[in-house]
Scaffold this active site. Sequence first.
Site, short mmCIF file in Angstrom:
data_model
loop_
_atom_site.label_atom_id
_atom_site.label_comp_id
_atom_site.label_asym_id
_atom_site.label_seq_id
_atom_site.Cartn_x
_atom_site.Cartn_y
_atom_site.Cartn_z
N THR A 157 0.87 -1.18 0.00
CA THR A 157 0.00 0.00 0.00
C THR A 157 0.91 1.23 0.00
O THR A 157 2.07 1.14 0.42
CB THR A 157 -0.90 0.04 1.25
OG1 THR A 157 -0.04 0.12 2.39
CG2 THR A 157 -1.77 -1.19 1.37
N GLU A 181 -5.74 -3.87 -0.98
CA GLU A 181 -6.13 -5.06 -0.21
C GLU A 181 -7.23 -5.86 -0.88
O GLU A 181 -7.56 -6.95 -0.45
CB GLU A 181 -6.58 -4.66 1.21
CG GLU A 181 -5.45 -4.20 2.12
CD GLU A 181 -5.17 -2.70 2.04
OE1 GLU A 181 -5.49 -2.10 1.00
OE2 GLU A 181 -4.63 -2.15 3.01
N LYS A 239 -15.61 16.69 10.77
CA LYS A 239 -16.55 16.58 11.89
C LYS A 239 -16.88 17.97 12.39
O LYS A 239 -16.05 18.63 12.99
CB LYS A 239 -15.94 15.74 13.02
CG LYS A 239 -15.73 14.31 12.59
CD LYS A 239 -14.95 13.51 13.62
CE LYS A 239 -14.22 12.37 12.95
NZ LYS A 239 -12.86 12.70 12.49
N TRP A 258 -21.24 14.93 10.62
CA TRP A 258 -20.25 14.68 9.58
C TRP A 258 -20.57 15.45 8.31
O TRP A 258 -21.72 15.51 7.87
CB TRP A 258 -20.22 13.19 9.20
CG TRP A 258 -19.62 12.33 10.25
CD1 TRP A 258 -18.85 12.73 11.31
CD2 TRP A 258 -19.75 10.92 10.36
NE1 TRP A 258 -18.48 11.65 12.05
CE2 TRP A 258 -19.02 10.52 11.49
CE3 TRP A 258 -20.40 9.94 9.60
CZ2 TRP A 258 -18.93 9.20 11.89
CZ3 TRP A 258 -20.31 8.63 10.00
CH2 TRP A 258 -19.59 8.26 11.12
#
Length: 545
Positions: free
Chosen positions: A184, A329, A437, A442
Amino acid sequence: MIGLMMQQPLLVASLLTHAARHHADQEIVSRRVEGDIHRYRFVDLGVRSRRMANALAALGIQPGDRVATLAWNGYRHLELNFAVSGSGAVLHTINPRLHLDHIAYIVEHADDRAIFFDLTFLPIIEALQARLTTPRLFVAMCDASHMPAGNDSLLCYESLIDSHSSDFEWPLMDENTASSLCYTSGTTGNPKGVLYSHRSTVLHSYAGALPDTFNCSARDAILPVVPMFHVNAWGLPFIACMVGAKLVLPGPALDGKSLYELIEAEQVTMSAGVPTIWQGLLSHVSGQSRAFSSMKRTVIGGAPCPTAMAAQFQKVHEVDVLHAWGMTELSPLGTVCNLKPHQLALPEDARYAVQAKQGRAVFGIDMKIVDPNGKSLSWDGEAVGDLLVRGPWVASAYFGDASSQPLRDGWFPTGDMAKIDRDGFMQITDRSKDVIKSGGEWISSIDIENIACLHPGVASATCIGVRHPKWDERPLLLITRTSGSTLEKDELLAFLDGKLARWWKPDDVLFLDSFPLGATGKVLKAKLREQYGDHYGSSGAPKQA
Ligand code: ADP
């Protein structure tokens, strides 16, 4: 009772054997680092991959050994996919855009026995040679006449091919044997190794070729712009072998003009890449309509596809956009946005709203969204939660990191926040670390970016959460302008009015020349947060420019 069907392991080399036998004359066209265009056929790919497999054995590469590449998309890199994995070793594709410290770290961590490299990356190789303590083989992917002078430690790819026979039987092995390794990009901490298997790679290829995934066939000419060092070019080289599609490999030339010329010259029908690449291509053809004579569709993923980009491809150039989501992944395929029949009849705006979503799960991927306590949330298109996935091509652990246990009750937490609608269309609202936030609620930075990009004066938009004394965080919008645009803050904020909830409206807008990009071409929001984290100061009022 056990079924009575053959136990034929799913092996990467079988993709090549199939392509070479059933599509022997299908072309593979590569733009080379040497500057010219190289072409040969699947049958030639088979012969040279087997020669290279013999060469690897002669170099002492054993099953399970890691063999790394620092290379662009080209035929030699493709040969290594089969020569290395097909003989039971593990192909480790290194992203050359990583910082040298990270490259050195992953070469050591993977314990690569050999590193094959395109000449472009000679400076990285020489820097690595000076740093690495264990001896390793270094192979320059060129012929003898292009070998770099003054470095006797390098082996020559074409000399290895020339000095070995093509007499080689791909070994039968357990389909769960590791085939390739990809780290990654390390936007958070050190890179982590994802170790794919033969089985996961072949299953991922079947799924990727399906009509409602990438819809690939022998009648396609596929141009993977996304590099092989970015999750195996999203599986497209393997898919092309499986279906017998022509493969067009762009080498190092990823600018709009070079890509456009290749697409037209090779009559490419489908392509795939991250939004930043398509921005370059679209600006190269700006002012034209229907600029593409053969291209039918393009996959856009790795980062959100702005609606304005989808509209430009579809309305101006009649090229379908397949918005896709995945990650290293996941090999990387998770979801693709192909419309269902009832959505085809929707008004244009509603259709684009569906296309802004990352799409439906490909068969093989199971997904769910959960609240912070792990409770599943409903698929009502409203509830936002952590996105978890599982499936036969999803990582269960990281390579060489026994302490990390990424799974939660058998599910892989993606680190993305998402909602899912009744039709099963998933929409990423943010990476969990990028979500804004504000006052306990959110705000989706991606929604704000998407809407800002609809303004013709905006080339690209990035929204970040910035500390705020009253609301914890408030959105700050960063913009790069299109060339010639004189767009200013007030005009853009007025444009956003009515398109966003009032409290989602960014408190300030800054205009930059460019955004910092990571190794896979994504905007480094963490870096921008570092730089502009105090923009609202202790009073909450934006700093003056
Ligand atoms: P990294 O960026 O850490 O190297 P990957 O290259 O594997 O990791 O990228 C995976 C991440 O990229 C996903 O978890 C998601 O946040 C983001 N991503 C991928 N495709 C999309 C998309 N179509 N829309 C929004 N985000 C996406």
